[in-house]
Design a protein around this motif. Structure first.
Motif, PDB file in Angstrom:
ATOM      1  N   ILE B 109       0.960  -1.297  -0.074  1.00 26.08           N
ATOM      2  CA  ILE B 109       0.039   0.031   0.036  1.00 26.08           C
ATOM      3  C   ILE B 109       1.046   1.550   0.013  1.00 26.08           C
ATOM      4  O   ILE B 109       0.556   2.104  -0.697  1.00 26.08           O
ATOM      5  N   LEU B 110       1.870   1.264   0.942  1.00 25.34           N
ATOM      6  CA  LEU B 110       2.729   2.413   0.793  1.00 25.34           C
ATOM      7  C   LEU B 110       3.353   2.576  -0.430  1.00 25.34           C
ATOM      8  O   LEU B 110       3.641   3.709  -0.758  1.00 25.34           O
ATOM      9  N   ARG B 111       4.033   1.617  -1.083  1.00 27.93           N
ATOM     10  CA  ARG B 111       4.580   1.656  -2.272  1.00 27.93           C
ATOM     11  C   ARG B 111       3.750   2.207  -3.191  1.00 27.93           C
ATOM     12  O   ARG B 111       4.312   3.352  -4.003  1.00 27.93           O
ATOM     13  N   ALA B 112       2.523   1.858  -3.478  1.00 27.64           N
ATOM     14  CA  ALA B 112       1.714   2.423  -4.280  1.00 27.64           C
ATOM     15  C   ALA B 112       1.506   4.087  -4.046  1.00 27.64           C
ATOM     16  O   ALA B 112       1.440   4.824  -5.047  1.00 27.64           O
ATOM     17  N   GLY B 113       1.463   4.372  -2.586  1.00 23.45           N
ATOM     18  CA  GLY B 113       1.253   5.947  -2.398  1.00 23.45           C
ATOM     19  C   GLY B 113       2.567   6.672  -2.828  1.00 23.45           C
ATOM     20  O   GLY B 113       2.479   7.755  -3.173  1.00 23.45           O
ATOM     21  N   ILE B 114       3.749   5.934  -2.270  1.00 20.75           N
ATOM     22  CA  ILE B 114       4.952   6.769  -2.769  1.00 20.75           C
ATOM     23  C   ILE B 114       4.932   6.932  -4.527  1.00 20.75           C
ATOM     24  O   ILE B 114       5.351   7.910  -4.855  1.00 20.75           O
ATOM     25  N   LEU B 149      -4.749   6.641   2.345  1.00 16.97           N
ATOM     26  CA  LEU B 149      -5.209   6.653   3.622  1.00 16.97           C
ATOM     27  C   LEU B 149      -6.550   5.583   3.658  1.00 16.97           C
ATOM     28  O   LEU B 149      -6.416   4.976   4.687  1.00 16.97           O
ATOM     29  N   PRO B 150      -7.179   5.651   2.629  1.00 14.94           N
ATOM     30  CA  PRO B 150      -8.434   4.536   2.832  1.00 14.94           C
ATOM     31  C   PRO B 150      -7.736   3.156   2.874  1.00 14.94           C
ATOM     32  O   PRO B 150      -8.250   2.361   3.438  1.00 14.94           O
ATOM     33  N   ASP B 151      -6.994   3.003   2.026  1.00 15.37           N
ATOM     34  CA  ASP B 151      -6.216   1.594   1.905  1.00 15.37           C
ATOM     35  C   ASP B 151      -5.822   1.113   3.096  1.00 15.37           C
ATOM     36  O   ASP B 151      -5.725   0.115   3.610  1.00 15.37           O
ATOM     37  N   LEU B 152      -4.963   2.049   3.748  1.00 20.57           N
ATOM     38  CA  LEU B 152      -4.169   2.024   4.951  1.00 20.57           C
ATOM     39  C   LEU B 152      -5.259   1.790   6.162  1.00 20.57           C
ATOM     40  O   LEU B 152      -5.155   0.598   6.993  1.00 20.57           O
ATOM     41  N   LEU B 153      -6.312   2.301   6.047  1.00 17.70           N
ATOM     42  CA  LEU B 153      -7.120   2.119   6.943  1.00 17.70           C
ATOM     43  C   LEU B 153      -8.006   0.890   6.830  1.00 17.70           C
ATOM     44  O   LEU B 153      -8.223  -0.011   7.766  1.00 17.70           O
ATOM     45  N   SER B 154      -8.283   0.359   5.687  1.00 14.83           N
ATOM     46  CA  SER B 154      -8.955  -1.122   5.333  1.00 14.83           C
ATOM     47  C   SER B 154      -8.074  -2.066   5.936  1.00 14.83           C
ATOM     48  O   SER B 154      -8.497  -2.877   6.529  1.00 14.83           O
TER      49      SER B 154
END
Lengths: 226, 220
Positions: B109-114, B149-154
């Motif tokens: 998820i964080l990789r996609a964010g970066i 953020l939504p993916d992190l929360l999920s």
């Protein structure tokens, strides 16, 4: 004996592995059966709920939302335990296999309903109106205009979710389902050797790794273009 | 029906046991969520090095844990490692398994964010004199986190739900305690109570997510 030999003797013991290979393979069959049942029934039920929801009947929609939210908030293991240990009190005794199947199917139903519904609502309102004004019925519009577009959007999140929930078949071991993990654990306690457990772990990789790789490929192909 | 599933006497009698489980579930979540996030951050930072020698093993690592059931990982650590002379106890095994498993998910998820932060941001940050690390931590990461953020929360929701696996290796969290209470009272009411607690605890997050996801799907 060198330390490597001792390690191999413990964790990669070929004699033990050969002896319990048939057990693990029968576990693989059970895991595949369970996974296939969960995927087919869970996604079908989720799609059915999403279609029902698109009819826009208020009280029904509230009910659907509550059921979906319920199965999204409960840990799958809790649902399994609840069905397996709870239902006998009202004289229903589902087997471990049925309990696991029902639980995971309900969970997948909830997640896929949410994904299908998001896909359906993402198709622009004008598409509905245009299709209806050409004389298509509600059902025809849904089937030939909205759903084909919705499906494309839903595939990446749906494959992810489906893999995550299907891996949950391993939870069945808690309620004595003889799937891979269950077979591997009992083989381990019978042989006092962890080699069957490693074999079981390998079986999971062989089963699920290709699915994950294909899912990743599909994901990049159908990525939601922003 | 009420006698079996919502028995008031049993609710009262088993409450101290269930309550201790609830407390442990909260504490366990407070430990494993940051642990997974930390693991994910390491993976995501490694992935921002675009070199193939880093990228391919990393992708294999993440896909491995996406394919591997967390319960199998947990049992492997809990029941397998003692054969190598390493007895870690249920709690430590849960911590390690979560670090590995949920770390892989958080990492993805964080990789996609970066990746979603335009490269010009890094160039601009670097040209103002920030080091690579400073540019990453104070320019890229804050935007990356906001974008996913939504993916992190999920995923965090899934991690909290996953703590129920602790019950399999005798970590006294909510499900384990409820099952103890159930076998003491011969009544499934404590499990129903535990399910209700999970629902009440996680429902707000599910509602919020459902809103965020629908908005994300609806597009601009």
């Amino acid at each position: 004996m060198s330390s490597w030999e001792r390690f191999a003797e413990t964790f990669l013991n070929t004699k033990v592995m050969l002896k319990y290979l048939p057990d693990i393979l029968s576990g693989v069959v059970v895991t595949i059966e369970l996974a296939a049942l969960v995927v087919v029934t869970g996604i079908a039920a989720g799609l059915a709920l999403a279609l029902l929801r698109s009819l826009g009947i208020r009280p029904l929609n509230w009910l659907i939302v509550v059921v979906v939210d319920l199965f999204r908030s409960l840990p799958p293991l809790v649902v399994i335990v609840l069905i397996y240990f709870g239902l006998p009190s009202v004289d229903l005794s589902p087997s471990g296999f049925v309990s696991t199947w029902l639980s995971l199917a309900f969970v997948l139903m909830a997640f896929s309903e949410e994904i299908f519904w998001a896909g359906i609502t993402a198709v622009a309102r004008g598409q509905w109106e245009a299709a209806r004004s050409t004389g298509l019925s509600f059902g025809q519009t849904l089937m030939s205009v909205v759903l084909p577009q919705a499906f494309r959007l839903t595939i990446p999140p749906l494959t992810n979710r489906t893999i995550a929930i299907t891996k949950g078949t391993a939870l069945g071991t808690v309620v004595a389902v003889t799937e891979i993990l269950g077979q591997a654990s009992s083989a381990m306690s019978n042989s006092y050797n962890p080699s069957p457990l490693l074999m079981g772990a390998l079986a999971y990789i062989v089963l699920f790794f290709p699915v994950v790789v294909v899912a990743r490929w599909v994901e990049t192909r159908l990525a939601w273009k922003r | 029906m009420i006698q079996s599933f919502f028995n008031p006497e049993i609710i009262v009698a088993s409450w101290p046991i269930v309550r201790a489980g609830l407390l442990n579930t909260v504490l366990l979540s407070l430990l494993v969520v940051p642990l997974g996030l930390f693991g994910g951050l390491i993976l995501a930072l490694l992935a921002s090095v675009k070199h193939p020698a880093v990228r391919w093993p990393l992708m294999a690592w993440v896909d491995f844990f996406r394919a591997f059931p967390p319960l199998v990982l947990l049992i492997l650590l809990f029941a397998g490692l003692p054969f190598a002379g390493l007895e870690l106890g249920g709690f430590v095994c849960v911590a390690i398994a979560f670090f590995l498993n949920t770390g892989a998910y958080y990492g993805e998820i964080l990789r996609a964010g970066i990746d979603s932060v335009p490269g010009g941001q890094i160039e601009a940050a670097r040209s103002t004199g920030l080091s690579r690390l400073q540019a990453m931590t104070s320019v890229v990461l804050p935007q990356a986190v906001r974008n996913v953020l939504p993916d992190l929360l999920s995923n965090t929701l899934e991690v909290v739900k996953l703590t129920a696996l602790g019950s399999v290796v005798a970590v006294p969290e909510l499900l384990y305690q409820a099952r103890q209470a159930q076998s003491l009272t011969y009544n499934p009411t404590p499990i129903v109570v535990a399910a209700i607690i999970y629902f009440l605890m996680l429902w707000p997050a599910v509602r919020l997510l459902s809103r965020l996801e629908n908005r994300a799907f609806a597009g601009p």
